[in-house]
Design a protein around this motif. Sequence first.
Motif, short mmCIF file in Angstrom:
data_model
loop_
_atom_site.label_atom_id
_atom_site.label_comp_id
_atom_site.label_asym_id
_atom_site.label_seq_id
_atom_site.Cartn_x
_atom_site.Cartn_y
_atom_site.Cartn_z
N GLU A 48 2.00 4.56 1.58
CA GLU A 48 2.00 5.17 2.91
C GLU A 48 2.43 6.63 2.77
O GLU A 48 3.52 6.92 2.26
N ASP A 88 -0.74 3.04 12.47
CA ASP A 88 -1.27 4.18 11.73
C ASP A 88 -0.79 5.53 12.27
O ASP A 88 -0.96 6.55 11.62
N LYS A 141 0.84 -1.20 0.00
CA LYS A 141 0.00 0.00 0.00
C LYS A 141 0.87 1.24 0.00
O LYS A 141 2.01 1.22 0.45
#
Length: 149
Positions: A93, A133, A91
Amino acid sequence: MKKITLILTFVLLSTIGAFAQLENPVSWSYMAKKTGKNEATLFIKATVDDGWHLYSQNLKPGGPNKTIFTYSKSADYSLVGKTEEPTPITKFEKVFKMDVSYFEDQVIFKQKVKLNKGTTVVKGKVEYMVCNDHSCLPPAEVSFSIPVK
């Protein structure tokens, strides 16, 4: 008065140190399985706490630290190929401004070895980095010792 201040400072620093050591969102386990008379496969399992992820061995420079396995040299065994990993999640980031590959929950890395001796112990270390996160922890290093019987 100085004694009290010194004691309070020591207690405060000890408490801060204890909390800093509590955050370890990855636990490691190891095993080996003989796959032939002179062959074995090492299984190196990382269990990652919810909300955290462990980075792949295959990352481009400029992002987080990739996972690196280093094996001690020994006359008892030799490595066959590189440490294998399953297909990671990839993914984008924002923090690193790039696509990164990582694992959540758990991942099992595999390393094949050729045995020059019936039984041995494969020693080494794994360097890794984990993030969630909101933040990343500094890179960590764990030594391992895997008996092969």
